[in-house]
Scaffold this motif. Structure first.
Motif, PDB file in Angstrom:
ATOM      1  N   ILE A  29      -0.167  -5.673   8.864  1.00 38.27           N
ATOM      2  CA  ILE A  29      -1.526  -4.974   8.500  1.00 38.27           C
ATOM      3  C   ILE A  29      -2.505  -5.954   9.042  1.00 38.27           C
ATOM      4  O   ILE A  29      -2.556  -7.095   8.477  1.00 38.27           O
ATOM      5  CB  ILE A  29      -1.459  -4.706   6.796  1.00 38.27           C
ATOM      6  CG1 ILE A  29      -0.318  -3.978   6.549  1.00 38.27           C
ATOM      7  CG2 ILE A  29      -2.682  -3.967   6.560  1.00 38.27           C
ATOM      8  CD1 ILE A  29      -0.248  -3.838   5.075  1.00 38.27           C
ATOM      9  N   CYS A  31       4.585  -8.239   6.075  1.00 37.98           N
ATOM     10  CA  CYS A  31       5.282  -7.757   4.918  1.00 37.98           C
ATOM     11  C   CYS A  31       6.904  -8.248   5.421  1.00 37.98           C
ATOM     12  O   CYS A  31       7.375  -7.519   6.444  1.00 37.98           O
ATOM     13  CB  CYS A  31       5.151  -6.523   4.405  1.00 37.98           C
ATOM     14  SG  CYS A  31       3.800  -6.153   4.269  1.00 37.98           S
ATOM     15  N   VAL A  85       6.382  -5.011  13.912  1.00 39.26           N
ATOM     16  CA  VAL A  85       7.323  -4.379  13.059  1.00 39.26           C
ATOM     17  C   VAL A  85       8.803  -4.469  13.752  1.00 39.26           C
ATOM     18  O   VAL A  85       8.646  -3.725  14.836  1.00 39.26           O
ATOM     19  CB  VAL A  85       6.937  -3.060  12.516  1.00 39.26           C
ATOM     20  CG1 VAL A  85       8.221  -2.177  11.785  1.00 39.26           C
ATOM     21  CG2 VAL A  85       5.454  -3.072  11.785  1.00 39.26           C
ATOM     22  N   LYS A  97      -0.953  -4.372  -0.795  1.00 40.53           N
ATOM     23  CA  LYS A  97      -0.945  -3.652   0.649  1.00 40.53           C
ATOM     24  C   LYS A  97       0.647  -3.497   1.054  1.00 40.53           C
ATOM     25  O   LYS A  97       0.969  -2.333   1.575  1.00 40.53           O
ATOM     26  CB  LYS A  97      -1.731  -4.436   1.436  1.00 40.53           C
ATOM     27  CG  LYS A  97      -3.033  -4.440   1.070  1.00 40.53           C
ATOM     28  CD  LYS A  97      -3.735  -2.924   1.430  1.00 40.53           C
ATOM     29  CE  LYS A  97      -5.234  -2.977   1.435  1.00 40.53           C
ATOM     30  NZ  LYS A  97      -5.820  -1.615   1.716  1.00 40.53           N
ATOM     31  N   CYS A  98       1.453  -4.638   0.842  1.00 43.01           N
ATOM     32  CA  CYS A  98       2.906  -4.362   1.249  1.00 43.01           C
ATOM     33  C   CYS A  98       3.648  -3.414   0.714  1.00 43.01           C
ATOM     34  O   CYS A  98       4.548  -2.600   1.236  1.00 43.01           O
ATOM     35  CB  CYS A  98       3.622  -5.600   0.876  1.00 43.01           C
ATOM     36  SG  CYS A  98       3.033  -6.851   2.540  1.00 43.01           S
ATOM     37  N   ALA A 154       6.274  -4.671   8.010  1.00 47.99           N
ATOM     38  CA  ALA A 154       4.918  -4.121   8.239  1.00 47.99           C
ATOM     39  C   ALA A 154       3.967  -5.346   8.521  1.00 47.99           C
ATOM     40  O   ALA A 154       4.146  -6.419   8.154  1.00 47.99           O
ATOM     41  CB  ALA A 154       4.324  -3.495   6.973  1.00 47.99           C
ATOM     42  N   ALA A 186       2.590  -0.733  -0.450  1.00 46.91           N
ATOM     43  CA  ALA A 186       2.093   0.892  -0.073  1.00 46.91           C
ATOM     44  C   ALA A 186       2.778   0.996   1.420  1.00 46.91           C
ATOM     45  O   ALA A 186       3.074   1.865   1.766  1.00 46.91           O
ATOM     46  CB  ALA A 186       0.721   0.507   0.281  1.00 46.91           C
ATOM     47  N   ALA A 187       3.035  -0.116   2.218  1.00 48.00           N
ATOM     48  CA  ALA A 187       3.531  -0.124   3.415  1.00 48.00           C
ATOM     49  C   ALA A 187       5.132  -0.218   3.603  1.00 48.00           C
ATOM     50  O   ALA A 187       5.600   0.500   4.507  1.00 48.00           O
ATOM     51  CB  ALA A 187       2.820  -1.164   4.477  1.00 48.00           C
ATOM     52  N   ALA A 188       5.502  -0.813   2.925  1.00 46.17           N
ATOM     53  CA  ALA A 188       7.170  -1.138   2.950  1.00 46.17           C
ATOM     54  C   ALA A 188       7.623  -1.356   1.497  1.00 46.17           C
ATOM     55  O   ALA A 188       7.417  -2.567   0.962  1.00 46.17           O
ATOM     56  CB  ALA A 188       7.448  -2.311   3.914  1.00 46.17           C
TER      57      ALA A 188
END
Length: 170
Positions: A127, A164, A93, A140-141, A125, A143-145
């Motif tokens: 993952i 991401c 990151v 998923k991206c 991000a 939720a993370a960024a």
């Protein structure tokens, strides 16, 4: 009835020695474990000229060729290792990435310095895991960024992961 051939006495004086053995010498080397000495069978008598030592072997073409092959293979392996250290699997990151290929199937992302002119994307991000569909990767991206623009998935090299990304602003 026939009689067997006479068995000779090995200690008899007049008996003939086996073919090739001179008279008065034992047919076998001494068994006492001591090395034979000059003058005995198998050794030249004292004062006889000693043959010169063998010249050292020259390095042949085959040996040089084999060494060259080993050096080339080792150099290629080291070069491949060094080149792979900047691949996407080493990204973290905050790292900046450069796209080395125009192919969407294999964009050939590599880590570069963010102050470099090659920096195109920023990693928001990373993952771990396998993501079989773009929809799953996008969720998923999200939720993370929240402000991601692109997803990059890699699998099959022993480490499956998702990056991401967003455009890098210089």
């Amino acid at each position: 009835m026939t009689t067997p051939p006479p068995q000779g006495n090995p200690f008899a004086q007049g008996q003939q020695q086996p073919y090739g053995q001179p008279q008065g010498q034992t047919p076998y080397p001494p068994q006492d474990g001591l090395p034979q000495q000059a003058g005995q069978p198998g050794f030249p008598p004292q004062g006889a000229p000693v043959p010169p030592p063998q010249p050292p072997r020259k390095i042949g073409f085959k040996t040089i060729k084999n060494i060259a092959i080993v050096v080339v293979v080792a150099t290629a392996a080291i070069g491949a290792f060094i080149a792979s250290r900047d691949d996407a699997n080493t990204a973290a990151v905050g790292d900046c990435m450069h796209r080395g290929s125009t192919s969407d199937d294999n964009p050939d992302l590599e880590v570069v310095e963010c102050n470099s002119s090659e920096a195109q994307y920023e990693v928001l991000a990373k993952i771990e895991g396998s993501f079989l569909t773009d929809t799953l990767a996008s969720s998923k991206c999200e939720a993370a960024a929240k402000d991601f623009q692109y997803v990059y998935t890699e699998s099959g090299d022993g480490k499956d992961f998702l990056l991401c990304l967003k455009d890098y602003k210089k």
